[in-house]
Design an enzyme around this catalytic site. Sequence first.
Site, short mmCIF file in Angstrom:
data_model
loop_
_atom_site.label_atom_id
_atom_site.label_comp_id
_atom_site.label_asym_id
_atom_site.label_seq_id
_atom_site.Cartn_x
_atom_site.Cartn_y
_atom_site.Cartn_z
CD GLU A 170 33.73 47.83 51.14
OE1 GLU A 170 33.60 46.95 52.01
OE2 GLU A 170 34.10 47.59 49.97
CD GLN A 228 36.90 44.81 51.99
OE1 GLN A 228 37.04 45.63 51.08
NE2 GLN A 228 35.81 44.75 52.71
N GLY A 229 40.46 40.69 51.96
CA GLY A 229 40.20 39.29 51.60
C GLY A 229 38.99 38.75 52.34
C1 LIG Z 1 34.18 45.59 41.52
C2 LIG Z 1 34.09 44.76 42.74
C3 LIG Z 1 35.08 44.86 43.69
C4 LIG Z 1 35.03 44.06 44.83
N1 LIG Z 1 36.05 44.13 45.74
C5 LIG Z 1 36.07 43.29 46.79
C6 LIG Z 1 37.20 43.24 47.68
O1 LIG Z 1 38.18 43.99 47.52
N2 LIG Z 1 37.19 42.35 48.67
C7 LIG Z 1 36.14 41.50 48.90
O2 LIG Z 1 36.20 40.73 49.84
N3 LIG Z 1 35.05 41.50 48.08
C8 LIG Z 1 35.00 42.38 47.03
N4 LIG Z 1 33.91 42.38 46.19
C9 LIG Z 1 32.87 41.36 46.38
C10 LIG Z 1 31.51 41.88 46.80
O3 LIG Z 1 31.49 42.22 48.15
C11 LIG Z 1 30.51 40.77 46.45
O4 LIG Z 1 30.45 40.67 45.03
C12 LIG Z 1 29.13 41.04 46.98
O5 LIG Z 1 29.11 40.96 48.38
C13 LIG Z 1 28.09 40.06 46.38
O6 LIG Z 1 28.50 38.75 46.54
P1 LIG Z 1 28.47 37.73 45.29
O7 LIG Z 1 29.19 38.39 44.17
O8 LIG Z 1 28.99 36.42 45.78
O9 LIG Z 1 26.95 37.61 44.88
P2 LIG Z 1 25.85 36.69 45.56
O10 LIG Z 1 25.96 36.81 47.04
O11 LIG Z 1 25.94 35.33 44.98
O12 LIG Z 1 24.52 37.40 45.10
C14 LIG Z 1 23.91 37.14 43.82
C15 LIG Z 1 22.60 37.91 43.76
O13 LIG Z 1 21.70 37.39 44.79
C16 LIG Z 1 21.25 38.46 45.61
N5 LIG Z 1 21.10 37.98 47.00
C17 LIG Z 1 21.98 37.23 47.68
N6 LIG Z 1 21.53 37.02 48.94
C18 LIG Z 1 20.36 37.69 49.05
C19 LIG Z 1 19.41 37.87 50.10
N7 LIG Z 1 19.60 37.32 51.31
N8 LIG Z 1 18.32 38.63 49.85
C20 LIG Z 1 18.11 39.19 48.64
N9 LIG Z 1 18.97 39.04 47.59
C21 LIG Z 1 20.08 38.31 47.80
C22 LIG Z 1 22.32 39.52 45.52
O14 LIG Z 1 21.80 40.81 45.83
C23 LIG Z 1 22.77 39.41 44.06
O15 LIG Z 1 21.88 40.12 43.24
C24 LIG Z 1 33.93 43.18 45.05
C25 LIG Z 1 32.92 43.11 44.09
C26 LIG Z 1 32.99 43.87 42.95
C27 LIG Z 1 31.89 43.76 41.94
#
Ligand SMILES: Cc1cc2nc3c(=O)[nH]c(=O)nc-3n(C[C@H](O)[C@H](O)[C@H](O)COP(=O)(O)OP(=O)(O)OC[C@H]3O[C@@H](n4cnc5c(N)ncnc54)[C@H](O)[C@@H]3O)c2cc1C
Length: 389
Positions: A243, A125-126
């Site tokens: 999901e 899933q990209g």
């Molecule tokens: C083990 C694992 C597997 C994954 N697999 C996939 C995959 O296969 N494909 C894929 O595309 N993605 C994948 N992900 C990515 C996942 O969807 C993202 O990590 C997630 O959406 C959070 O984005 P970020 O890591 O950029 O954190 P950020 O968006 O930078 O968030 C950082 C912090 O800020 C908070 N925050 C951000 N915006 C808000 C808001 N508007 N209000 C309140 N709080 C906020 C968040 O809750 C978090 O605590 C995976 C992640 C993990 C950990």
Amino acid sequence: MELSASAQERALRSEVAAFLEEHKSTFDDVPRELAARLKHLRAWQKTCYDAGFVGRSWPTDVGGRGAPAGEQVLVDEEFAIAGAPPFASVIGLSVLGPALVEFATPDQKARYLPPVLAADEIWCQGFSEPEAGSDLGSLRTVAVEDGDYYVVNGQKTWTSWAQFADWCGLLARTDAEAPKHKGISMLIVDMRLPGVTVRPVEQISGHAEFCEVFFHNVRVPKSQLLGAPGQGWSIAMHAFGHERGTSALRAQIRLSSAFDHLVGAVRERLATDIDPARMAEVECTLAKSLIDIEVLRQHTFRMVGGALNGKEVGAESSTVKLLRNRTEQNLYVRAMDLLSTSLAADDKPEAALAWYDSYLQSRPVSVFGGTEQVQRNIIANRILNLPKS
Ligand SMILES: Cc1cc2nc3c(=O)[nH]c(=O)nc-3n(C[C@H](O)[C@H](O)[C@H](O)COP(=O)(O)OP(=O)(O)OC[C@H]3O[C@@H](n4cnc5c(N)ncnc54)[C@H](O)[C@@H]3O)c2cc1C
């Protein structure tokens, strides 16, 4: 959802139980090393698919059985009761497969869905990028039209299982002028195309379950567009609904099996490592997880029941996701707490490692599929109608 046992359902349960008796396979048989684990789970999924127990409710023209969706729920329950291992096609079966069923052309469905069910091909899933996780609409990967192709440039991150994937459901910006959510499309990208580079990222567990993926001038035929140009955001929301929501059906089954394992492990250690004077406390700890799992199960059934009756899987999936997070994380925290003394001295390191792995894997549940804060925002805005500020 009505799950009362008709004669037909009882017959199906017996059929599944007989199959599981013949093909004895449990979590304990699954190798720890990632490539070996995937190989094992692919073979297991294929055996189950050939027997008609994977994609039972998917349409027949894409390799499913076209059965009522309740049958798949029932099959999954029997698998859980038997402590059977999960399937290999996590993203394919639970996230992008349903999106393909909904949005793909007949030719795309015929090409891509049967191998998902049989675990012949693996999907990743990209979606997420370094600066676009919670704020996915800010993604910067671009797909620029060039004759019969899109030329893709950009980077994805956190892409689970990408090193094993044959196909990627890729979100890319195809219209830089459109409002940010409307200029995104979804492409089906062959992971072996020139210009695709996959860099696995090792985690604290020692496994590399996700990767960074780089796209440099990758030429993707236009026939690989899923849905219409600019429809990527709607497709992504559909995928998230599954999901966060319907995939909890499998998760609660897996957690229920893990809970049974935990009770067994506690029982084994009663005489040696667990002080009988602590028994009331131990029982109370276990009861909390049992209740968590039952609450998750009921909410999941209610949501899946709605989906079976044609209701779109929408914001409600965020409530199920929060329940799943709490259930899974608490279960493994409690397991670590109850078993820690004996795990440290365990003379069966594989069994001990399996508990540690599960504990570590439970930590990011509250991040992937959208963080807890994001789910709470969705519930606040779309279910409770609270003001965005
Ligand atoms: C083990 C694992 C597997 C994954 N697999 C996939 C995959 O296969 N494909 C894929 O595309 N993605 C994948 N992900 C990515 C996942 O969807 C993202 O990590 C997630 O959406 C959070 O984005 P970020 O890591 O950029 O954190 P950020 O968006 O930078 O968030 C950082 C912090 O800020 C908070 N925050 C951000 N915006 C808000 C808001 N508007 N209000 C309140 N709080 C906020 C968040 O809750 C978090 O605590 C995976 C992640 C993990 C950990």
